[in-house]
Design an enzyme around this catalytic site. Structure first.
Site, PDB file in Angstrom:
ATOM      1  N   SER A   2      41.718  35.450  36.635  1.00 37.55           N
ATOM      2  CA  SER A   2      40.684  34.799  37.437  1.00 37.55           C
ATOM      3  C   SER A   2      39.594  34.160  36.586  1.00 37.55           C
ATOM      4  O   SER A   2      39.054  33.115  36.939  1.00 37.55           O
ATOM      5  CB  SER A   2      40.053  35.808  38.401  1.00 37.55           C
ATOM      6  OG  SER A   2      41.033  36.386  39.232  1.00 37.55           O
ATOM      7  N   HIS A  15      34.611  36.251  37.065  1.00 38.15           N
ATOM      8  CA  HIS A  15      34.640  34.911  37.643  1.00 38.15           C
ATOM      9  C   HIS A  15      33.455  34.079  37.151  1.00 38.15           C
ATOM     10  O   HIS A  15      33.614  32.913  36.767  1.00 38.15           O
ATOM     11  CB  HIS A  15      34.600  35.009  39.173  1.00 38.15           C
ATOM     12  CG  HIS A  15      35.824  35.621  39.766  1.00 38.15           C
ATOM     13  ND1 HIS A  15      35.991  35.815  41.123  1.00 38.15           N
ATOM     14  CD2 HIS A  15      36.959  36.098  39.193  1.00 38.15           C
ATOM     15  CE1 HIS A  15      37.164  36.372  41.353  1.00 38.15           C
ATOM     16  NE2 HIS A  15      37.760  36.561  40.200  1.00 38.15           N
TER      17      HIS A  15
END
Length: 250
Positions: A151, A197
């Protein structure tokens, strides 16, 4: 009717300057091989993660390669900084949606960015985005909580896509909405590393900014790689600082 000499045509083709994208990459540089390779690697590693507990060989792929801040701490007995990158090719064995979302995002965004910036710069972008995600995890996550997933690299591609699209004059409203929605999900859904993230997003955007804004001319690639190297050194320095700040619960 004119007649073309094949040797003359080939010589003219070789002498003609190669057309390049706005970011200094030869036009028509080929298929997004790096994107496909990374997807294949993640899928293979995911299958190994699923199979390792059932093989009866005492092999724990997830435990051996996942990253937690403790692995880059001065106080933890196992100093394994490479986990900051290896964690990016792992995914949660209990959630097929984890790897499915990341691989779909990597496929769609990677196929746009890789031809635009070239394979080498694209590899650097992926690595530094994953690294940036782990650096954010180092500073913002519990020291003993393991983190896995591509991610960070995927959000790095989101950030890079925004910067590169802005540089080329393309519409970026959809990209902003995509990033915003996914960041909100990162905060609201349990067991999602919003830290990774966020770190990946910032690192990817910075790499793309260096690629897009490097001075044009013969030395453009040199400027781009100098900037990319500078970002890598900053992330290494932050890791060194963060390793001295990890606090373990008493």
């Amino acid at each position: 009717m004119g007649v073309h000499c094949p040797e003359c045509v080939e010589e003219a083709r070789r002498r003609r300057p190669a057309q390049r994208t706005q970011f200094g990459t030869p036009v028509g540089s080929g298929r997004p091989t790096v994107t496909y390779t990374v997807i294949a690697l993640c899928v293979v590693m995911y299958l190994l993660q699923l199979a390792s507990p059932r093989l009866g060989l005492g092999l724990d792929v997830t435990g051996a390669l996942a990253y937690a801040p403790a692995y880059t701490s001065d106080w933890f007995p196992s100093f394994e900084p490479w986990r900051m990158l290896t964690a990016a090719v792992l995914h949660s064995p209990s959630s097929a949606m984890h790897i499915l979302f990341n691989m779909m995002a990597l496929l769609f965004v990677g196929r746009v960015i890789e031809p635009a910036v070239g394979a080498a710069r694209y590899v650097a972008l992926l690595l530094l985005s994953a690294f940036g995600g782990s650096v954010a995890v180092l500073f913002l996550t519990d020291p003993l909580t393991p983190t896995v997933g591509a991610s960070g690299a995927v959000f790095g591609l989101f950030g890079a896509l925004f910067i590169l699209s802005r540089a080329s004059g393309a519409e970026t409203g959809g990209i902003v909405a995509l990033v915003a929605v996914n960041m909100v999900v990162s905060f609201l859904v349990p067991n999602i590393s919003w830290q990774g993230h966020l770190g990946g997003l910032v690192a990817g955007a910075l790499c793309a900014l260096v690629i897009a804004r490097a001075p044009r001319g013969k030395s453009r690639r040199l400027w781009q790689w100098a900037g990319i190297t500078g970002i890598a050194l900053v992330l290494i320095a932050l890791t060194a600082v963060g390793s001295t700040m990890v606090a373990f619960p008493v």
